[in-house]
Design an enzyme around this catalytic site. Sequence first.
Site, PDB file in Angstrom:
ATOM      1  N   ALA A  63       0.164  -3.275 -12.086  1.00 13.54           N
ATOM      2  CA  ALA A  63      -0.782  -4.379 -11.865  1.00 13.54           C
ATOM      3  C   ALA A  63      -1.956  -4.212 -12.818  1.00 13.54           C
ATOM      4  O   ALA A  63      -2.265  -3.108 -13.254  1.00 13.54           O
ATOM      5  CB  ALA A  63      -1.267  -4.336 -10.419  1.00 13.54           C
ATOM      6  N   GLU A 105       7.734  -1.065  -9.675  1.00 14.15           N
ATOM      7  CA  GLU A 105       8.143  -1.893  -8.527  1.00 14.15           C
ATOM      8  C   GLU A 105       8.905  -3.133  -8.993  1.00 14.15           C
ATOM      9  O   GLU A 105       9.865  -3.562  -8.356  1.00 14.15           O
ATOM     10  CB  GLU A 105       6.910  -2.303  -7.709  1.00 14.15           C
ATOM     11  CG  GLU A 105       6.287  -1.117  -6.972  1.00 14.15           C
ATOM     12  CD  GLU A 105       4.993  -1.492  -6.282  1.00 14.15           C
ATOM     13  OE1 GLU A 105       4.028  -1.832  -6.996  1.00 14.15           O
ATOM     14  OE2 GLU A 105       4.934  -1.450  -5.044  1.00 14.15           O
ATOM     15  N   GLU A 125      -0.214   4.802  -7.861  1.00 15.39           N
ATOM     16  CA  GLU A 125      -1.257   4.073  -7.117  1.00 15.39           C
ATOM     17  C   GLU A 125      -2.137   5.007  -6.304  1.00 15.39           C
ATOM     18  O   GLU A 125      -3.340   4.789  -6.165  1.00 15.39           O
ATOM     19  CB  GLU A 125      -0.619   3.035  -6.181  1.00 15.39           C
ATOM     20  CG  GLU A 125      -0.104   1.787  -6.870  1.00 15.39           C
ATOM     21  CD  GLU A 125       1.335   1.896  -7.333  1.00 15.39           C
ATOM     22  OE1 GLU A 125       1.853   3.033  -7.482  1.00 15.39           O
ATOM     23  OE2 GLU A 125       1.962   0.837  -7.553  1.00 15.39           O
TER      24      GLU A 125
END
Length: 705
Positions: A63, A105, A125
Amino acid sequence: MSDVVSVRKDGEVAVVTIDNPPVNALGHAVRSGVYEAMAGLRDDADVKAVVLACAGRTFSAGADITEFGKPPQPPALFELINAVEDMPKPVVAAMHGTALGGGFELALGCHYRVADSKARVGLPEVKLGLLPGAGGTQRLPRLIGPEEALKIIVSGDFVGADKALKLGIVDEVTDGDVNEAALELARRLAADGTGPVRLSDRDDKLQAVKADDTAFNETAGKLTARARGLEAPHACVEAVRWSFELPFEEGLTKEREKFMELVAGDQSKAQRHIFFAEREASKVSDMPKGTTPREVKTVGVIGAGTMGGGISMNFANVGIPVTIVETSQEALDRGFATIEKNYRISVSRGRMSEEELKVRMSRLTGTTDMSDLADADFIIEAVFEEMDIKKDIFGKLDAIAKPGAVLASNTSYLDIDEIAAATNRPGSVLGTHFFSPANVMRLMEIVRGEKTDFDVLATAIDLGRKIRKVPVVVGVCFGFVGNRMLKARQLQTEQLLLEGATPQQVDKAITDFGFPMGPFAMGDLAGLDIGWRIRKHVGADAEGGRAEIADALCEMGRFGQKTGRGFYIYEKGARGGTPDPEVEALIVETAKRFGIERREIGSEEIVERLIYPMISEGAKILEEGIAQRSGDIDVVWIYGYGFPIWRGGPMFYADQVGLAHIRDRLDFYAEQTGNDALRPAPLLQKLADEGAGFASLAGKKVRAA
Ligand code: 3HC
């Protein structure tokens, strides 16, 4: 088509490519680009299979962290990944570089995965105070079992392609072009009519843990044992548990909720701040673009003591040969024996093979003749902290070292400009301050002298990165950033004892705050005699100022752990020390001698008295331009002194607490103790008055001049 996502067709296979340099982060444009591309290919009857690839140096690093905390823009990453997984035709991920976080992911949402042999995957993360929030905690356990998934998710460590193949994370590893290999697989799938394999449909790998979760719990316990104070590792365990306790959809929803909670929390904000601060810290605002580092093929280290030995190991570890200079063969032998002993610890823990130990040791050469450094590209002096000795060494080095060699000092306090003036090449001199144990601690303060050339600075930064340190560029002052602030703390530690606290109360308050060790336990570990000798030799100003109690302990032969006694008593075989009534008596007696009336001191005061003066010193450091940014100071304290990362470093923490509160408390303590040195620094005062924080200084020139 989108700027960052393209689609090309190769027969019956469509190749979707993300091209969003530098790391293909999955920002809004990428997410919508891939979403639209997949929607278009879904119903395209000519396309029988899809390859998802990334351009540039890496597959997606996840992300876009800069988007966190801003209003979310659809499609959310988890929605995109669900859409990819729902594709009615097989989707193959082609992974090179590092497939991380949301990037990995996304690959887990694909139906097949091909990796280049140098590729690595991971879910880091947790290092940002988060859990994988786009299905990683639910899909990875379904692929490799909850226990193996737990190890990857809670550690945040990367997994190399070979291990990924063994674990079943990837279907194929190639030494050739990964996009070609993925295309080849997609063609075969299209030809065979093989359909998608969706992880959300699988539960075969969950059955064993569903029947008995004992091993899972044990692994979880081990993995979180060292996560003191951190929320994210525990959240990761909880989420992986949902993978076998809840249906997929429910697990996904709960994972998402937990992610949103963590992303909005203080810990993740602090850890994200450090992620970016760490990358900023070695950027030098006035360095001309295109400055190239000098080439470093060989390193010289002067001094084979604790620091010199540890420093040398860093280079041996990455394949750079080191020549180590000592004054006698005996000192060299001792140094080499210590280095070997340290490597042996890694061998005994199974982290290094005997052969590798030999290879690393073979990269180290000892000598008692400094002229053997004539060929070294980068020379680091790591001898006793005395200016005259350092100047003498640099004078000699100037005559010996080849033109272009960088001459660095590992001094932790002394004036680099004065050391540089002992040479005829001050432009090639700087400080490279390592932290003990130097082969472990990641901080490297790079001390920029008044005359240090830009390419010399660039060389030290580059070398620091090569040996996997976190380089932070700082200016010249006594103690630079880290030790100068430590001194502000140390002045208060002894004072608190005299005013009424005990060593164990102070240490407990500091470990409860999140440091791995309190200042007194730390002093005992490092050896109280070091500071004592320096204070005797150079004067009280040298090492944290006056230290009546520590000096008295040393006079009694209590040097800390190595003598079995210091601020605490150390019994053989026991972990840590126990309080000693003799020390308390000494404290009481010393307080009486100074006419100080002792009182009860709570842990809140201890924390404020130790941390706030450091913050105030940090403000002075910023004002003087010794540090370029408040984030640099945070990075120094996290990687050099064990400041809890989830608090984001002292300056970030200060902003969280509020500068007005810190200003008021410092004024209060200055009144209470009659010590004006505790008054807030002008910059701290000013920002507090304006209702601002240190973060507001970003991009501004703070320096008064
Ligand atoms: N988002 C935004 N920017 C990122 C980024 C990310 N995920 N990853 C790296 N960057 C930026 C860096 O800040 C840096 O910017 P700069 O040039 O302006 O300083 C630039 O990309 C290059 O990064 P590095 O200097 O770190 O380059 P390296 O080659 O040394 O390392 C890397 C590359 C291993 C990919 C490293 O950047 C890294 O570890 N990135 C973070 C990976 C990560 O934590 N991913 C998880 C994100 S959270 C997530 O995915 C949530 C999801 O589960 C929902």
